[in-house]
Design an enzyme around this catalytic site. Structure first.
Site, PDB file in Angstrom:
ATOM      1  N   PHE A 129       0.856  -1.181   0.000  1.00 20.88           N
ATOM      2  CA  PHE A 129       0.000   0.000   0.000  1.00 20.88           C
ATOM      3  C   PHE A 129       0.891   1.229   0.000  1.00 20.88           C
ATOM      4  O   PHE A 129       1.794   1.331   0.834  1.00 20.88           O
ATOM      5  CB  PHE A 129      -0.912   0.022   1.224  1.00 20.88           C
ATOM      6  CG  PHE A 129      -1.840   1.220   1.238  1.00 20.88           C
ATOM      7  CD1 PHE A 129      -2.987   1.234   0.461  1.00 20.88           C
ATOM      8  CD2 PHE A 129      -1.538   2.335   2.003  1.00 20.88           C
ATOM      9  CE1 PHE A 129      -3.824   2.352   0.442  1.00 20.88           C
ATOM     10  CE2 PHE A 129      -2.380   3.457   1.994  1.00 20.88           C
ATOM     11  CZ  PHE A 129      -3.522   3.454   1.221  1.00 20.88           C
ATOM     12  N   ASP A 214       9.191   2.449   1.492  1.00 17.72           N
ATOM     13  CA  ASP A 214       8.020   3.184   1.984  1.00 17.72           C
ATOM     14  C   ASP A 214       7.951   2.939   3.490  1.00 17.72           C
ATOM     15  O   ASP A 214       7.509   1.881   3.931  1.00 17.72           O
ATOM     16  CB  ASP A 214       6.756   2.694   1.271  1.00 17.72           C
ATOM     17  CG  ASP A 214       5.496   3.428   1.756  1.00 17.72           C
ATOM     18  OD1 ASP A 214       5.544   4.062   2.830  1.00 17.72           O
ATOM     19  OD2 ASP A 214       4.454   3.334   1.070  1.00 17.72           O
ATOM     20  N   LYS A 243       2.895   9.927   8.320  1.00 20.45           N
ATOM     21  CA  LYS A 243       2.229   9.501   9.552  1.00 20.45           C
ATOM     22  C   LYS A 243       2.908  10.040  10.821  1.00 20.45           C
ATOM     23  O   LYS A 243       2.680  11.177  11.173  1.00 20.45           O
ATOM     24  CB  LYS A 243       2.072   7.985   9.555  1.00 20.45           C
ATOM     25  CG  LYS A 243       1.127   7.504   8.430  1.00 20.45           C
ATOM     26  CD  LYS A 243       0.491   6.159   8.701  1.00 20.45           C
ATOM     27  CE  LYS A 243      -0.708   5.904   7.806  1.00 20.45           C
ATOM     28  NZ  LYS A 243      -0.444   5.243   6.546  1.00 20.45           N
TER      29      LYS A 243
END
Ligand code: PLP
Length: 397
Positions: A129, A214, A243
């Site tokens: 993702f 990532d 995040k």
């Protein structure tokens, strides 16, 4: 009639009005232990005094100037991030997908800048993702992300998770980069074994292609080290973080070596809001706290304690929990019971968790939790397991 807020989320019927450390208070005054942390975002918990002070102070001075001017907070944060990592240079964004978009563009630009225009394809992994833009859903390639959105942007080659032969076969003279999450988050807390990450590094070096990590979910202290790849003892050429780096303020960053960023010259990429003074004030405060002595040790200590308690829970409820996996405070319970129902049962017991792919429930507490919060979470998880066991026995009748 469509709701005024576009109905793209399946939301839980709860709203919160206050947060403090690992606690959230809903509009009825009920108190929840937050082991979701806004999906691994509120790394320092809610209303951390140093972050509140940084944001309030900046809010009184200056909010926004645009990247037409130097932003001292960017220089300060970029220096901190490059000091503690493989990277030499940083591009600031507002979100995770923008950090990955920058990574994708940078990898393609690198090769064209170095005279190899045909190298523009990127190898990605099933179950990954990377965000919700067209390029990042195309990168992940999962049907549930791409269905109905027409032809996807090209240039991504998907290989099955853990299939070394497929990976080797996917590398061609058009391959620009390999892009991977060192610990898959949405895919169900699946850590990539260290020797595999090191193997990817070797493969990239051998073929002159770039390695992109990532670390939007697994980075920023989440796994007990500042960046998850440190556990594997190898580094990428380009990395996205977001995040946790903003502690709840929208902030992301694309970090790179000087070599990988060689095509990123003036005009090659940009963002109106990326790295604005408010975001930089908070980002600097988050990183200052995380690099203080003992912060990451605390994450590892709490992780050890939580894992030990979760192993006990798994022993007691082996009919509900199949496996406990992950790194640091990025843990997943692979369930035999349905994960959606489990998340609801935990919520009824006043513990917030996050579902993920592969029938996993994610535990992503703020990194500042203490042993007492682990105890409280385990009590709520026991209740949820009992509810699941009861549900299964009634269903069997
Ligand atoms: C959340 C996430 C993203 C996307 O971040 P957004 O801020 O939602 O755009 C990308 N990659 C990973 C691994 C993530 O967990």
């Amino acid at each position: 009639m469509i709701a005024p807020v576009m109905p793209t989320y399946a939301r839980a019927p709860l709203s919160f009005e206050k947060g403090e450390g690992p606690w959230l208070f809903d509009t009825n005054g009920d108190k929840y232990l937050d082991f979701g942390a806004g999906i691994a975002v509120c790394a320092l918990g809610h209303a951390h005094p140093r972050l509140v002070e940084a944001l309030e102070g900046q809010a009184r001075r200056l909010w926004h100037t645009s990247n037409l001017f130097n932003i001292p907070g960017q220089e300060e944060l970029a220096r901190k991030l490059t000091d503690v990592s493989f990277a030499d240079t940083v591009f600031f964004t507002n979100s995770g997908l923008e950090a990955m978009e920058c990574a994708i563009k940078m990898a393609r630009k690198f090769h064209s800048h170095n005279g190899d225009e045909k190298r523009w394809r990127i190898i990605t992994f099933e179950g990954s993702f990377h965000g919700r833009s067209l390029a990042t859903i195309a990168a992940a390639g999962q049907e549930k992300l791409t269905a109905g959105f027409g032809e996807m942007p090209g240039g991504f080659d998907h290989v099955p998770f853990g299939d070394h032969d497929a990976l080797k076969a996917a590398i061609t003279d058009e391959t620009a980069a390999i892009m991977i999450e060192p610990v898959q988050g949405e895919g169900g807390i699946r850590p990539i074994p260290s020797q595999c990450l090191r193997g990817l590094r070797e493969l990239c070096d051998e073929h002159g292609i770039l390695l992109i990590f990532d670390e939007i979910q697994c980075g920023m202290g989440r796994t007990g080290v500042l960046f998850a790849h440190e556990l594997a003892g190898c580094t990428p050429d380009i990395m996205g973080v977001a995040k946790g780096i903003g502690g709840g303020f929208p902030l992301g960053a694309c970090m790179a070596t000087e070599h990988a960023a060689s095509g990123m010259t003036a005009g090659s990429h940009g963002s109106t809001f990326g790295g604005n003074p408010l975001a930089m004030a908070v980002g600097n405060a988050v990183v200052d706290v995380m690099i203080e002595d003992g912060f990451l040790d605390h994450v590892s200590e709490m992780s050890g304690f939580l894992r030990q308690r979760l192993a006990g829970l798994q022993d007691e409820f082996s009919d509900v929990i199949e496996d406990v996996r992950g790194e640091g405070l990025m843990l997943g319970l692979k369930l035999k019971a349905p994960n959606g129902a489990f998340v609801e049962a935990a919520r009824a017991a006043k513990l917030l968790t996050v579902p993920a792919g592969d029938n996993v429930v994610r535990l992503l507490p703020p990194l500042i939790i203490e042993a007492q919060h682990v105890d409280q979470a385990i009590t709520a998880l026991e209740t949820a397991c009992e509810v699941m066991r009861l549900d299964a026995s009634t269903a069997a009748k």
